[in-house]
Design an enzyme around this catalytic site. Structure first.
Site, PDB file in Angstrom:
ATOM      1  N   GLU A 177      10.572  -4.518   4.505  1.00 50.51           N
ATOM      2  CA  GLU A 177      10.693  -5.923   4.100  1.00 50.51           C
ATOM      3  C   GLU A 177      10.360  -6.106   2.623  1.00 50.51           C
ATOM      4  O   GLU A 177      11.097  -6.746   1.869  1.00 50.51           O
ATOM      5  CB  GLU A 177       9.736  -6.805   4.920  1.00 50.51           C
ATOM      6  CG  GLU A 177      10.048  -6.907   6.389  1.00 50.51           C
ATOM      7  CD  GLU A 177       9.307  -5.873   7.222  1.00 50.51           C
ATOM      8  OE1 GLU A 177       9.049  -4.750   6.720  1.00 50.51           O
ATOM      9  OE2 GLU A 177       8.993  -6.188   8.385  1.00 50.51           O
ATOM     10  N   GLY A 185      -4.827  -2.013   5.015  1.00 48.11           N
ATOM     11  CA  GLY A 185      -4.045  -3.179   4.567  1.00 48.11           C
ATOM     12  C   GLY A 185      -4.736  -4.506   4.846  1.00 48.11           C
ATOM     13  O   GLY A 185      -4.823  -5.380   3.985  1.00 48.11           O
ATOM     14  N   ARG A 186      -5.283  -4.651   6.054  1.00 51.18           N
ATOM     15  CA  ARG A 186      -5.879  -5.940   6.426  1.00 51.18           C
ATOM     16  C   ARG A 186      -7.254  -6.154   5.813  1.00 51.18           C
ATOM     17  O   ARG A 186      -7.865  -7.200   5.978  1.00 51.18           O
ATOM     18  CB  ARG A 186      -5.919  -6.088   7.947  1.00 51.18           C
ATOM     19  CG  ARG A 186      -6.474  -4.888   8.683  1.00 51.18           C
ATOM     20  CD  ARG A 186      -6.094  -4.934  10.160  1.00 51.18           C
ATOM     21  NE  ARG A 186      -6.525  -3.749  10.897  1.00 51.18           N
ATOM     22  CZ  ARG A 186      -5.804  -2.643  11.018  1.00 51.18           C
ATOM     23  NH1 ARG A 186      -4.621  -2.545  10.423  1.00 51.18           N
ATOM     24  NH2 ARG A 186      -6.245  -1.622  11.736  1.00 51.18           N
ATOM     25  N   GLU A 205      -4.563  -6.552  14.881  1.00 52.06           N
ATOM     26  CA  GLU A 205      -4.087  -5.240  14.448  1.00 52.06           C
ATOM     27  C   GLU A 205      -5.243  -4.231  14.515  1.00 52.06           C
ATOM     28  O   GLU A 205      -5.030  -3.052  14.753  1.00 52.06           O
ATOM     29  CB  GLU A 205      -3.501  -5.310  13.031  1.00 52.06           C
ATOM     30  CG  GLU A 205      -2.627  -4.120  12.691  1.00 52.06           C
ATOM     31  CD  GLU A 205      -1.788  -4.304  11.442  1.00 52.06           C
ATOM     32  OE1 GLU A 205      -0.573  -4.569  11.552  1.00 52.06           O
ATOM     33  OE2 GLU A 205      -2.353  -4.197  10.335  1.00 52.06           O
ATOM     34  N   LYS A 250       9.470  -0.398  14.008  1.00 49.06           N
ATOM     35  CA  LYS A 250      10.011  -0.062  12.679  1.00 49.06           C
ATOM     36  C   LYS A 250      11.112   0.983  12.817  1.00 49.06           C
ATOM     37  O   LYS A 250      12.178   0.866  12.233  1.00 49.06           O
ATOM     38  CB  LYS A 250       8.896   0.518  11.792  1.00 49.06           C
ATOM     39  CG  LYS A 250       7.944  -0.496  11.209  1.00 49.06           C
ATOM     40  CD  LYS A 250       7.029   0.213  10.197  1.00 49.06           C
ATOM     41  CE  LYS A 250       5.817  -0.605   9.861  1.00 49.06           C
ATOM     42  NZ  LYS A 250       4.818   0.122   9.061  1.00 49.06           N
ATOM     43  N   HIS A 310      -3.785 -33.195  17.989  1.00 48.24           N
ATOM     44  CA  HIS A 310      -2.629 -33.943  18.472  1.00 48.24           C
ATOM     45  C   HIS A 310      -1.557 -33.015  19.016  1.00 48.24           C
ATOM     46  O   HIS A 310      -0.404 -33.420  19.174  1.00 48.24           O
ATOM     47  CB  HIS A 310      -2.090 -34.825  17.350  1.00 48.24           C
ATOM     48  CG  HIS A 310      -3.121 -35.814  16.882  1.00 48.24           C
ATOM     49  ND1 HIS A 310      -3.273 -37.048  17.474  1.00 48.24           N
ATOM     50  CD2 HIS A 310      -4.088 -35.710  15.939  1.00 48.24           C
ATOM     51  CE1 HIS A 310      -4.283 -37.680  16.882  1.00 48.24           C
ATOM     52  NE2 HIS A 310      -4.802 -36.892  15.958  1.00 48.24           N
ATOM     53  N   LYS A 336       0.842  -1.200   0.000  1.00 52.85           N
ATOM     54  CA  LYS A 336       0.000   0.000   0.000  1.00 52.85           C
ATOM     55  C   LYS A 336       0.880   1.254   0.000  1.00 52.85           C
ATOM     56  O   LYS A 336       0.694   2.158  -0.786  1.00 52.85           O
ATOM     57  CB  LYS A 336      -0.919  -0.035   1.228  1.00 52.85           C
ATOM     58  CG  LYS A 336      -1.805   1.163   1.359  1.00 52.85           C
ATOM     59  CD  LYS A 336      -2.775   1.004   2.522  1.00 52.85           C
ATOM     60  CE  LYS A 336      -3.493   2.326   2.772  1.00 52.85           C
ATOM     61  NZ  LYS A 336      -4.420   2.253   3.879  1.00 52.85           N
TER      62      LYS A 336
HETATM   63  O1  F6P Z   1       2.264  -4.030   9.963  1.00 53.08           O
HETATM   64  C1  F6P Z   1       1.914  -2.736   9.645  1.00 53.08           C
HETATM   65  C2  F6P Z   1       1.375  -2.628   8.255  1.00 53.08           C
HETATM   66  O2  F6P Z   1       1.208  -1.269   7.995  1.00 53.08           O
HETATM   67  C3  F6P Z   1       0.085  -3.396   8.023  1.00 53.08           C
HETATM   68  O3  F6P Z   1      -1.030  -2.747   8.490  1.00 53.08           O
HETATM   69  C4  F6P Z   1       0.115  -3.563   6.558  1.00 53.08           C
HETATM   70  O4  F6P Z   1      -0.802  -4.505   6.112  1.00 53.08           O
HETATM   71  C5  F6P Z   1       1.551  -3.955   6.359  1.00 53.08           C
HETATM   72  O5  F6P Z   1       2.273  -3.156   7.284  1.00 53.08           O
HETATM   73  C6  F6P Z   1       2.101  -3.775   4.989  1.00 53.08           C
HETATM   74  O6  F6P Z   1       2.044  -2.435   4.566  1.00 53.08           O
HETATM   75  P1  F6P Z   1       2.215  -2.052   3.055  1.00 53.08           P
HETATM   76  O7  F6P Z   1       1.116  -2.676   2.284  1.00 53.08           O
HETATM   77  O8  F6P Z   1       2.172  -0.550   3.026  1.00 53.08           O
HETATM   78  O9  F6P Z   1       3.547  -2.565   2.594  1.00 53.08           O
END
Ligand code: F6P
Length: 541
Positions: A211, A265-266, A351, A510, A382, A205
């Site tokens: 990452e 995002g979620r 979240e 972060k 199990h 987003k």
């Molecule tokens: O973990 C924080 C967060 O902002 C989530 O809410 C989101 O889904 C994720 O990082 C990834 O963010 P992006 O889509 O901006 O890379």
């Protein structure tokens, strides 16, 4: 109307009426308990909540609580584009992605929501059709065989879970998901792939997530190494709200699929973030997935409390979290391919509602979201079910199971079903000491052994669970189920008074990682340098 605090007081007092309550007794006394405490939708989906420590009075009190919190009114506000995400000044409009807002809904910035959604969707479908047919192909003309989605959190968990759950419905290119910044994740994924036949989706987003950007740069190097720099435009696509950053990365406008800041995002699997799903399943099945969610949106908005699945699930969650002090909820899909649902829900629930401050900045008056955990049955049986049955904590459980499997082996599916139904009954009804002693006597156990072992073999029961039973896990059904949990989370967030749509709690880590990375790269001590940093540097030297 009574205040929320008075209603919580009523609920806490009402708990006192459960001293003598046992689910076994409740079922013995009321042969219609299932009819009383279940909801059916379209001959396809049943929410069975009869195995809960509730009476009609409990439901009446919970209904009053949700009504007083104005859950329905806030959902109308959400659909009308009001900025419910107040700490970020944003609307919350993921239902618009599945056609659940008015066609002419226009935001303050002039955006006509449904129109923009339709434009992007048409581009996504055209692109997916081209890739699936081979007319959109790699730099050397070969069709794409593998799709690698690089994203994390909401840009990974939703599409990953949906693709896996609907594996039996896939007829497009193979999809792979890489989320972790751990280089092993991308390395292991790319090892078996041919760059010439691989399309990389950078799903973010913000297009700044550390990452995802690290993985995107590494994947870019992988493509450039074997196909040259010119191939990047052909072998990459971006799913994002950040046009400028996408361009800077080298992905052209024709390969950028946009969404908007009002999609959290979620909640983004319904947007361009769903492209891996569209590629794997095709636009028609994706439409069906959206239609399922739309059905649940309408149900949530219109059904009366006792017939409203998200409202009932939200109410039960509040009952156990805030009245019985249950600290966790186990989510147990009896479906191996649906195993990722629990991880998806962890983000959706924790979240969203893992907050201790209310909208107005005051502390919450009672604990918010419980820990969400679990994994697919029967594996869990199990591993941790011992504790669900006999542990000292009561853990409410959500069981999910399909009547018909998405594979050909119905005999094995019957085994799965039998196990699922056995577990919910065992949890609810237990096994009393009389039966256990009798069984042991029949097996020839001595009096002394019977006395010694009976307490260990005793199942107290009275442990609550919800069963979501559906005809089959189709794209449409999965859409319904995800939207069901989304609305449950929304309703609980309103009652707790938190903003379910921000996630400031992830920022500190972060920031600190950013500083520590600089120290790691330079080898120089940072101000917040912990002693362990020196040990780490020593090990790395
Ligand atoms: O973990 C924080 C967060 O902002 C989530 O809410 C989101 O889904 C994720 O990082 C990834 O963010 P992006 O889509 O901006 O890379």
């Amino acid at each position: 109307m009574a205040s929320m605090e008075v209603l919580w007081g009523d609920l806490l007092r009402h708990r006192g009426e459960f001293e003598q309550f046992h689910l076994k007794k409740a079922f013995d006394e009321d042969p219609y308990r299932f009819n009383r405490y279940s909801i059916e939708m379209d001959g396809l989906l049943t929410l069975d909540y009869s195995r809960h420590r509730i009476t009609d009075k409990t439901l009446f009190l919970l209904e009053t609580l949700l009504e007083t919190a104005e859950v329905r009114e806030r959902f109308s506000d959400l659909l009308a584009g009001k900025p419910l995400n107040a700490t970020e000044g944003r609307s919350v409009l993921h239902p618009a992605l599945r056609g659940s807002v008015a066609e002419d809904l226009t935001l303050d910035n002039g955006q006509v929501v449904a129109k923009d959604v339709a434009v992007v969707k048409a581009r996504l479908y055209a692109f997916a059709k081209g890739v699936r047919a081979g007319s959109i192909c790699g730099a050397d003309g070969q069709p794409f065989r593998d799709i690698v989605n690089l994203g994390i959190g909401g840009s990974d968990l939703g599409p990953r879970m949906v693709c896996h759950a609907l594996q039996g419905w896939q007829d497009g290119p193979r999809v792979h998901f890489v989320s972790n910044v751990d280089g092993a994740h991308l390395g292991d994924c790319l090892k078996g792939l041919d760059p010439a036949r691989t399309l990389i989706l950078v799903a973010s987003k913000s297009f700044t997530t550390q990452e995802t950007m690290a993985n995107a740069m590494a994947a870019r190097r992988w493509i450039v190494r074997s196909l040259g720099k010119e191939a990047v435009g052909t072998h990459f696509a971006a799913l994002s709200t950040n046009r400028q950053a996408v361009e800077e990365f080298g992905i052209g406008a024709d390969r950028m699929f946009e969404f908007w800041d009002w999609v959290g995002g979620r909640f983004s699997v319904w947007s361009a973030i769903g492209l891996p799903v569209i590629l794997a399943l095709g636009p028609e099945r994706f439409e069906d997935f959206l239609a399922g969610a739309r059905t649940m949106d309408q149900h949530f908005a219109k059904a009366s409390f006792r017939q409203n699945m998200p409202m009932i699930m939200a109410a039960l969650g509040l009952w156990y979290r805030n009245v019985w002090a249950c600290g966790s909820l186990a989510v147990l899909p009896y479906d191996q391919r649906f195993d990722d649902f629990t991880a998806f829900l962890q983000q959706l629930e924790m979240e969203s509602n893992g907050k201790s401050v209310r909208m107005d900045g005051r502390p919450v008056s009672r604990p918010s979201v419980p820990v969400i955990w679990g994994s697919a049955g029967t594996n869990g049986q199990h591993a941790f079910f011992q504790s669900l049955h006999q542990g000292s904590d009561m853990v409410p459980c959500d069981f999910l199971v399909a009547a018909k499997p998405n594979h050909a082996d119905d005999a094995q599916h019957q085994l799965l079903l039998a196990n699922c139904l056995a577990q919910i009954d065992a949890l609810a009804f237990g096994r009393d000491t009389g039966i256990i002693s009798e069984q042991m006597a029949q097996q020839g156990a001595s009096e002394a052994d019977i006395e010694r072992l009976t307490p260990h073999r005793h199942f107290a029961g009275n442990r609550p669970s919800t069963l979501l039973l559906y005809e089959q896990l189709t794209p449409n059904m999965l859409g319904r189920l995800i939207a069901l949990y989304e609305h449950k989370v929304f309703a609980q967030g309103i009652v707790w008074g938190v903003n379910s749509f921000d996630q400031w709690g992830v920022e500190l880590g972060k920031d600190m990682a950013h500083h520590l990375l600089q120290s790691l790269q330079s080898g120089e001590k940072s101000e917040s340098d912990p002693a362990i940093f020196h040990r780490l540097m020593a090990y790395r030297s």
